[in-house]
Write an enzyme that holds these catalytic residues in place. Structure first.
Site, mmCIF file in Angstrom:
data_model
loop_
_atom_site.group_PDB
_atom_site.id
_atom_site.type_symbol
_atom_site.label_atom_id
_atom_site.label_comp_id
_atom_site.label_asym_id
_atom_site.label_seq_id
_atom_site.Cartn_x
_atom_site.Cartn_y
_atom_site.Cartn_z
ATOM 1 N N GLU A 1 0.816 -1.217 0.000
ATOM 2 C CA GLU A 1 0.000 0.000 0.000
ATOM 3 C C GLU A 1 0.854 1.273 0.000
ATOM 4 O O GLU A 1 1.700 1.465 0.877
ATOM 5 C CB GLU A 1 -0.913 -0.004 1.225
ATOM 6 C CG GLU A 1 -1.886 1.171 1.263
ATOM 7 C CD GLU A 1 -3.087 0.865 2.129
ATOM 8 O OE1 GLU A 1 -4.010 0.193 1.638
ATOM 9 O OE2 GLU A 1 -3.098 1.267 3.308
ATOM 10 N N LYS B 1 0.816 4.571 1.098
ATOM 11 C CA LYS B 1 0.012 5.193 2.165
ATOM 12 C C LYS B 1 0.835 6.332 2.764
ATOM 13 O O LYS B 1 1.566 6.121 3.751
ATOM 14 C CB LYS B 1 -0.290 4.099 3.193
ATOM 15 C CG LYS B 1 -1.155 4.468 4.366
ATOM 16 C CD LYS B 1 -1.346 3.235 5.254
ATOM 17 C CE LYS B 1 -2.301 3.471 6.394
ATOM 18 N NZ LYS B 1 -2.415 2.321 7.303
ATOM 19 N N LYS C 1 -7.801 2.776 -2.935
ATOM 20 C CA LYS C 1 -8.097 2.691 -1.508
ATOM 21 C C LYS C 1 -8.707 4.021 -1.095
ATOM 22 O O LYS C 1 -8.025 5.042 -1.018
ATOM 23 C CB LYS C 1 -6.786 2.444 -0.769
ATOM 24 C CG LYS C 1 -6.947 1.977 0.644
ATOM 25 C CD LYS C 1 -7.266 0.481 0.665
ATOM 26 C CE LYS C 1 -7.668 0.026 2.038
ATOM 27 N NZ LYS C 1 -6.663 0.276 3.064
ATOM 28 N N GLU D 1 -14.673 -4.896 1.875
ATOM 29 C CA GLU D 1 -14.010 -4.983 3.186
ATOM 30 C C GLU D 1 -15.030 -5.164 4.302
ATOM 31 O O GLU D 1 -16.047 -4.468 4.350
ATOM 32 C CB GLU D 1 -13.211 -3.704 3.435
ATOM 33 C CG GLU D 1 -12.554 -3.682 4.805
ATOM 34 C CD GLU D 1 -11.768 -2.406 5.037
ATOM 35 O OE1 GLU D 1 -10.872 -2.102 4.235
ATOM 36 O OE2 GLU D 1 -12.078 -1.708 6.033
ATOM 37 N N ASN E 1 -10.708 -6.761 7.577
ATOM 38 C CA ASN E 1 -9.836 -5.738 8.164
ATOM 39 C C ASN E 1 -9.642 -6.014 9.652
ATOM 40 O O ASN E 1 -10.613 -6.042 10.417
ATOM 41 C CB ASN E 1 -10.438 -4.336 7.953
ATOM 42 C CG ASN E 1 -9.400 -3.242 8.174
ATOM 43 O OD1 ASN E 1 -8.338 -3.502 8.758
ATOM 44 N ND2 ASN E 1 -9.702 -2.031 7.731
ATOM 45 N N GLU F 1 -6.279 -7.808 5.922
ATOM 46 C CA GLU F 1 -5.927 -6.393 5.871
ATOM 47 C C GLU F 1 -5.540 -5.865 7.255
ATOM 48 O O GLU F 1 -6.215 -6.153 8.244
ATOM 49 C CB GLU F 1 -7.130 -5.556 5.410
ATOM 50 C CG GLU F 1 -7.625 -5.834 4.021
ATOM 51 C CD GLU F 1 -8.826 -4.943 3.696
ATOM 52 O OE1 GLU F 1 -9.614 -5.324 2.838
ATOM 53 O OE2 GLU F 1 -8.989 -3.869 4.334
ATOM 54 N N SER F 2 -4.501 -5.051 7.281
ATOM 55 C CA SER F 2 -4.087 -4.259 8.443
ATOM 56 C C SER F 2 -3.361 -5.069 9.518
ATOM 57 O O SER F 2 -3.732 -6.212 9.831
ATOM 58 C CB SER F 2 -5.277 -3.549 9.120
ATOM 59 O OG SER F 2 -5.923 -2.677 8.238
HETATM 60 O O1 LIG Z 1 -4.565 3.096 8.838
HETATM 61 C C1 LIG Z 1 -5.224 3.881 9.540
HETATM 62 O O2 LIG Z 1 -4.713 4.611 10.411
HETATM 63 C C2 LIG Z 1 -6.699 3.987 9.353
HETATM 64 C C3 LIG Z 1 -7.411 4.845 10.183
HETATM 65 C C4 LIG Z 1 -8.765 4.996 10.004
HETATM 66 C C5 LIG Z 1 -9.428 4.291 9.019
HETATM 67 C C6 LIG Z 1 -8.721 3.427 8.189
HETATM 68 C C7 LIG Z 1 -7.376 3.270 8.351
HETATM 69 N N1 LIG Z 1 -6.651 2.437 7.543
HETATM 70 C C8 LIG Z 1 -7.185 1.830 6.367
HETATM 71 C C9 LIG Z 1 -6.612 0.526 6.043
HETATM 72 O O3 LIG Z 1 -7.394 -0.342 5.724
HETATM 73 C C10 LIG Z 1 -5.132 0.298 6.041
HETATM 74 O O4 LIG Z 1 -4.517 1.367 5.401
HETATM 75 C C11 LIG Z 1 -4.674 -0.974 5.352
HETATM 76 O O5 LIG Z 1 -5.417 -2.075 5.709
HETATM 77 C C12 LIG Z 1 -3.201 -1.234 5.712
HETATM 78 O O6 LIG Z 1 -3.085 -1.333 7.114
HETATM 79 P P1 LIG Z 1 -1.664 -1.303 7.823
HETATM 80 O O7 LIG Z 1 -0.805 -2.369 7.179
HETATM 81 O O8 LIG Z 1 -1.920 -1.626 9.256
HETATM 82 O O9 LIG Z 1 -1.102 0.054 7.606
#
Ligand SMILES: O=C(O)c1ccccc1NCC(=O)[C@H](O)[C@H](O)COP(=O)(O)O
Length: 253
Positions: free
Chosen positions: A54, A56, A115, A160, A181, A211-212
């Site tokens: 991502e 980001k 995204k 999602e 997520n 995800e995340s």
């Molecule tokens: O990533 C955040 O801080 C966030 C805050 C509020 C709403 C959504 C958010 N993230 C969206 C996502 O789904 C993530 O960017 C994506 O899954 C990647 O997650 P990560 O690997 O933990 O950065």
């Protein structure tokens, strides 16, 4: 399946409110999409782990902003072995732009996920991408209608979910690419157990994305053992050398 405000963290409430104000595109898009399922299959055939890396630049849970050229970051992620890219287009809280997405998609040959927080059909027409994220909890319209509207334009919708009810709604809407997520958008905490709890309820013919919160190769193994066909990773890849980070997480240990 609409968001009820008091269950959301204030940051997320602000994101959804801003998304509702955002206009759609003037002209209906028609996408000739790069197949995400084919890309996943090829990665597995090559003996690697499918990672959606991502781009980001920032987020409500990240300190600072990464202001490198997003196209350079994207190229490095692909060189590191990314199966697909996820590109934030949300401008107010994640530092994303539709222009970045356009430029990245022109510069790479892997599928690219938009995204963002798409809540209405006309917002699908803002920019072309191969996959588009639809967050079950936030859509203002009927989820089935939005999934169908995305497919009619050529997008592959990635729906999602975070809860069992959202998963049931996503499957009823015909989603064939589902992202679970691990981040709870009510409290903004992350628990990989979310994926482990919901994944067994997803039919085998659905392409399942974790995800995340995936940070280490142990996390990758844990999500793969729980049934993840692919992993979506933002923060852990954006922190430092994005090529090396992508390579590390997409290499079996
Ligand atoms: O990533 C955040 O801080 C966030 C805050 C509020 C709403 C959504 C958010 N993230 C969206 C996502 O789904 C993530 O960017 C994506 O899954 C990647 O997650 P990560 O690997 O933990 O950065």
């Amino acid at each position: 399946m609409n968001a009820s405000g008091d269950e959301l963290a204030p940051e997320v409430r602000a994101i959804v409110d801003a998304a509702r104000e955002r206009p759609g595109g003037d002209t209906r898009v028609s996408v000739d999409a790069r197949s995400f399922p084919d890309a996943v299959e090829q990665t597995v055939a090559d003996g690697r782990i499918p990672v959606i890396a991502e781009v980001k630049p920032t987020s409500p849970t990240t300190e600072g902003v990464r202001d490198d050229d997003p196209v350079e970051l994207a190229r490095e992620m692909v060189t590191g072995g990314a199966t697909a890219l996820s590109v934030l287009t949300e401008p107010d809280h994640f530092g994303g732009t539709t222009d970045s997405l356009r430029r990245i998609r022109d510069a790479v040959d892997v599928p690219v996920l938009r995204k963002d927080f798409v809540v209405r059909e006309e917002q699908l027409d803002t920019v072309e991408s191969d996959l588009v994220l639809l967050i079950a909890r936030f859509v203002d319209e009927d989820l089935s209608d939005l999934v169908e509207a995305a497919r009619e334009r050529g997008f592959q919708p990635l729906v999602e979910v975070h809860t069992r009810d959202e998963l049931v709604a996503a499957l009823a809407a015909g989603a064939d690419i589902v992202g679970i997520n691990n981040r709870d958008l009510g409290r903004l905490d992350v628990d990989l157990g979310t994926f482990e709890a919901l994944a067994p309820e997803v039919p085998d013919d659905v392409l399942l994305v974790a995800e995340s919160g995936v940070k280490t190769t142990d996390d990758v193994r844990r999500m793969r053992e729980a049934g993840a066909d692919a992993l979506l990773v933002g923060t852990a890849i954006m922190d430092g050398d994005v090529r090396q980070n992508t390579h590390t997480l997409s290499t079996p240990t």
